[in-house]
Design an enzyme around this catalytic site. Structure first.
Site, PDB file in Angstrom:
ATOM      1  N   TYR A  23       0.822  -1.220   0.000  1.00  0.00           N
ATOM      2  CA  TYR A  23       0.000   0.000   0.000  1.00  0.00           C
ATOM      3  C   TYR A  23       0.852   1.264   0.000  1.00  0.00           C
ATOM      4  O   TYR A  23       0.573   2.192   0.765  1.00  0.00           O
ATOM      5  CB  TYR A  23      -0.892   0.052   1.245  1.00  0.00           C
ATOM      6  CG  TYR A  23      -1.822  -1.114   1.420  1.00  0.00           C
ATOM      7  CD1 TYR A  23      -2.855  -1.337   0.506  1.00  0.00           C
ATOM      8  CD2 TYR A  23      -1.672  -1.996   2.485  1.00  0.00           C
ATOM      9  CE1 TYR A  23      -3.713  -2.401   0.669  1.00  0.00           C
ATOM     10  CE2 TYR A  23      -2.536  -3.061   2.643  1.00  0.00           C
ATOM     11  CZ  TYR A  23      -3.552  -3.259   1.739  1.00  0.00           C
ATOM     12  OH  TYR A  23      -4.412  -4.312   1.905  1.00  0.00           O
ATOM     13  N   TYR A 151     -14.271  -4.207   3.826  1.00  0.00           N
ATOM     14  CA  TYR A 151     -12.961  -4.636   3.328  1.00  0.00           C
ATOM     15  C   TYR A 151     -12.854  -6.148   3.530  1.00  0.00           C
ATOM     16  O   TYR A 151     -13.045  -6.642   4.648  1.00  0.00           O
ATOM     17  CB  TYR A 151     -11.803  -3.942   4.064  1.00  0.00           C
ATOM     18  CG  TYR A 151     -10.466  -4.477   3.619  1.00  0.00           C
ATOM     19  CD1 TYR A 151      -9.894  -4.060   2.410  1.00  0.00           C
ATOM     20  CD2 TYR A 151      -9.804  -5.452   4.353  1.00  0.00           C
ATOM     21  CE1 TYR A 151      -8.711  -4.600   1.958  1.00  0.00           C
ATOM     22  CE2 TYR A 151      -8.608  -6.003   3.911  1.00  0.00           C
ATOM     23  CZ  TYR A 151      -8.066  -5.576   2.724  1.00  0.00           C
ATOM     24  OH  TYR A 151      -6.884  -6.120   2.270  1.00  0.00           O
ATOM     25  N   ASP A 245     -17.371 -12.056   7.910  1.00  0.00           N
ATOM     26  CA  ASP A 245     -15.920 -11.958   7.829  1.00  0.00           C
ATOM     27  C   ASP A 245     -15.436 -11.447   9.184  1.00  0.00           C
ATOM     28  O   ASP A 245     -15.489 -10.258   9.469  1.00  0.00           O
ATOM     29  CB  ASP A 245     -15.538 -11.005   6.684  1.00  0.00           C
ATOM     30  CG  ASP A 245     -14.026 -10.829   6.547  1.00  0.00           C
ATOM     31  OD1 ASP A 245     -13.286 -11.265   7.455  1.00  0.00           O
ATOM     32  OD2 ASP A 245     -13.598 -10.228   5.536  1.00  0.00           O
ATOM     33  N   LYS A 274      -6.251 -12.933  10.975  1.00  0.00           N
ATOM     34  CA  LYS A 274      -5.519 -11.959  11.797  1.00  0.00           C
ATOM     35  C   LYS A 274      -4.991 -12.489  13.148  1.00  0.00           C
ATOM     36  O   LYS A 274      -3.837 -12.855  13.238  1.00  0.00           O
ATOM     37  CB  LYS A 274      -6.374 -10.701  11.989  1.00  0.00           C
ATOM     38  CG  LYS A 274      -6.606  -9.961  10.653  1.00  0.00           C
ATOM     39  CD  LYS A 274      -5.964  -8.631  10.612  1.00  0.00           C
ATOM     40  CE  LYS A 274      -5.711  -8.123   9.202  1.00  0.00           C
ATOM     41  NZ  LYS A 274      -6.886  -7.873   8.374  1.00  0.00           N
TER      42      LYS A 274
HETATM   43  C1  LIG Z   1      -7.197  -8.104   6.921  1.00  0.00           C
HETATM   44  C2  LIG Z   1      -8.542  -8.498   6.483  1.00  0.00           C
HETATM   45  C3  LIG Z   1      -8.741  -9.323   5.353  1.00  0.00           C
HETATM   46  C4  LIG Z   1      -7.607  -9.792   4.483  1.00  0.00           C
HETATM   47  O1  LIG Z   1      -6.706 -10.607   5.156  1.00  0.00           O
HETATM   48  P1  LIG Z   1      -5.249 -10.848   4.532  1.00  0.00           P
HETATM   49  O2  LIG Z   1      -4.632 -11.851   5.458  1.00  0.00           O
HETATM   50  O3  LIG Z   1      -4.561  -9.525   4.556  1.00  0.00           O
HETATM   51  O4  LIG Z   1      -5.429 -11.363   3.159  1.00  0.00           O
HETATM   52  C5  LIG Z   1     -10.041  -9.671   5.034  1.00  0.00           C
HETATM   53  N1  LIG Z   1     -11.081  -9.255   5.770  1.00  0.00           N
HETATM   54  C6  LIG Z   1     -10.924  -8.480   6.858  1.00  0.00           C
HETATM   55  C7  LIG Z   1     -12.121  -8.072   7.644  1.00  0.00           C
HETATM   56  C8  LIG Z   1      -9.656  -8.059   7.240  1.00  0.00           C
HETATM   57  O5  LIG Z   1      -9.505  -7.256   8.302  1.00  0.00           O
END
Ligand SMILES: *Cc1c(COP(=O)(O)O)cnc(C)c1O
Length: 431
Positions: A23, A151, A245, A274
């Site tokens: 980024y 996101y 998610d 994460k």
């Molecule tokens: C960070 C994140 C992703 C992407 O995860 P990566 O390991 O960076 O590919 C997807 N969804 C959410 C809500 C996130 O915070």
């Protein structure tokens, strides 16, 4: 305090000609800060300075860095077996982790598919949802409904379900598969509009995808659990799958172990990553409910889920994740998050009085100061000022936020919030 660059290590100087940064417009971005080691909530820089970390490395290091229990588990696994492929072979760490995640998640969310990154876990969730309908013999249900401000990752399929502006839909128009993007139904009018949108597109929709409680990378925007209950209702009314998610919200960040636990809403599929390994190794999981899995259970090989990353269920990563789950059982993580929430609330409150601050909000171990605007020049100024104060805080767009490790002490947390207040006060007054 040494001048920037005065003790820049050789590996940084040489490597900067070869590493492509995330980024970043590399021509204008501030150079990255070299870190020599980490411990607890502290980063020791190559020049000996120590920073208190307010970000926990993109929200992953929830137990602090180098937790001895996780380190020992990874060491023991490394000595026994770093990894074996999941195709045709099985190893204890992945199988134990799958059972434990199934036990922790609500309802019959019980079937775990491992991958190595959050984006890929969302891709797998999307693929599961689309193939769920194919396997049931329902044609045309190939699209995902997601939300503005969301996101879900940086890969092509996930970019298409991110916020249209932030997700670079315009830039990659014609490359991304078009999806249906809606406003989150925070109010009755939006709920009515969403119901109409779902009604109009139900025949081509496979699933609704949402980050529960907090839209993270999209701007740390919160919503109430009633929104999630509405989405569950809507999904049920139109026979759609509901995907949460929880890559950011999972593992305690919002004050509940999972957002869906507290919201009382069981999605059909949930994605995790994460903080899954406590920030130790890349690992992600897509967890499906029984009825989703049953659509793939057949004598027909064509109905199988066709996905399988090389490093699926990586044994070292799964060992770290199992150790991380141990810590949620043996250490008072959720009490720590509640304490952090109260202290963030108090510590960030003075920001409310600053001209140029639009909003200050806290949920669990997430503290957010939203500015009216954060011009690029100011972003660099803030970054430098935070470093001067001995804290690692990385503003993005118009957002200055704290997502510390849950083990952070009161004094350290006060240093973080104090730095935010001081630095913003000076910067916004143009001092
Ligand atoms: C960070 C994140 C992703 C992407 O995860 P990566 O390991 O960076 O590919 C997807 N969804 C959410 C809500 C996130 O915070």
């Amino acid at each position: 305090m040494s001048a920037p660059g005065s003790s820049e290590p050789g590996w940084l100087k040489n490597g900067l000609d070869h590493v492509w940064l995330p980024y970043a417009q590399m021509k204008t971005a501030a150079p990255p800060v070299p870190v020599a080691s980490s411990q607890g909530v502290r980063l020791t820089l190559s020049d000996g300075r120590v920073l208190i970390d307010g970000v926990a490395s993109w929200w992953t290091a929830c137990h602090g860095y180098n937790h001895p229990h996780i380190a020992e588990a990874v060491r023991a696994q490394l000595a026994r077996m770093p990894h074996v492929m999941m195709g045709g072979l099985a190893h204890e760490q992945a199988y134990r982790l799958a059972s434990r995640l199934a036990a922790l998640l609500p309802g019959d969310l019980e079937r775990v598919f491992f991958t190595e990154s959050g984006s890929v876990s969302v891709e797998v969730a999307m693929k599961m949802a689309v193939q769920f309908w194919m396997n049931r013999g329902v044609p045309g249900r190939t699209k995902i409904l997601s939300f503005r401000g969301g996101y879900h990752g940086d890969t092509f399929a996930t970019m298409a379900v991110c916020d249209p502006q932030e997700g670079m839909h315009a830039k990659f128009a014609g490359v991304l598969a078009p999806q249906i993007i809606a406003d989150l139904p925070r109010a009755d009018a939006e709920l009515t509009a969403l119901r109409a949108l779902v009604e109009a597109h139900a025949h081509e929709l496979a699933a609704i995808l949402v980050e529960p409680r907090v839209q993270g990378a999209g701007g740390m925007v919160f919503h109430g659990d009633d929104v999630l209950r509405h989405l569950r209702q809507l999904a049920d009314d139109y026979g759609l799958l509901l995907i949460f998610d929880e890559i950011f919200t999972g593992f305690g960040r919002t004050g509940a172990l999972f957002a869906c636990t507290d919201a009382g809403v069981t999605p059909d599929i949930v994605t995790l990553s994460k903080a899954l390994t406590g920030g130790t190794s890349p690992l992600a999981a897509t967890v499906a409910r029984r009825h989703v899995f049953e659509a793939f259970w057949s004598d027909d090989p064509d109905r199988a889920l066709m996905h399988g990353p090389t490093f699926m269920g990586h044994a070292l990563a799964c060992a770290a994740a199992n150790a991380s789950l141990d810590l949620f059982e043996t250490e008072p993580r959720m009490a720590q998050v509640a304490r952090i929430a109260a202290r963030l609330e108090e510590g960030l409150a003075p920001c409310r009085a600053l001209a140029g601050v639009r909003d200050v909000r806290v949920m669990g171990a997430i503290g957010v100061v939203e500015l009216e605007a954060l011009p690029q020049g100011l972003q660099k100024t803030l970054q430098a000022a935070f470093l001067e104060k001995g804290v690692w805080i990385r503003p993005f767009r118009n957002i200055v936020y704290l997502t510390p490790a849950f083990v952070i002490g009161d004094g350290e947390l006060d240093q973080l919030t104090g730095a935010v207040v001081d630095v913003l006060d000076k910067a916004l007054r143009g001092a």
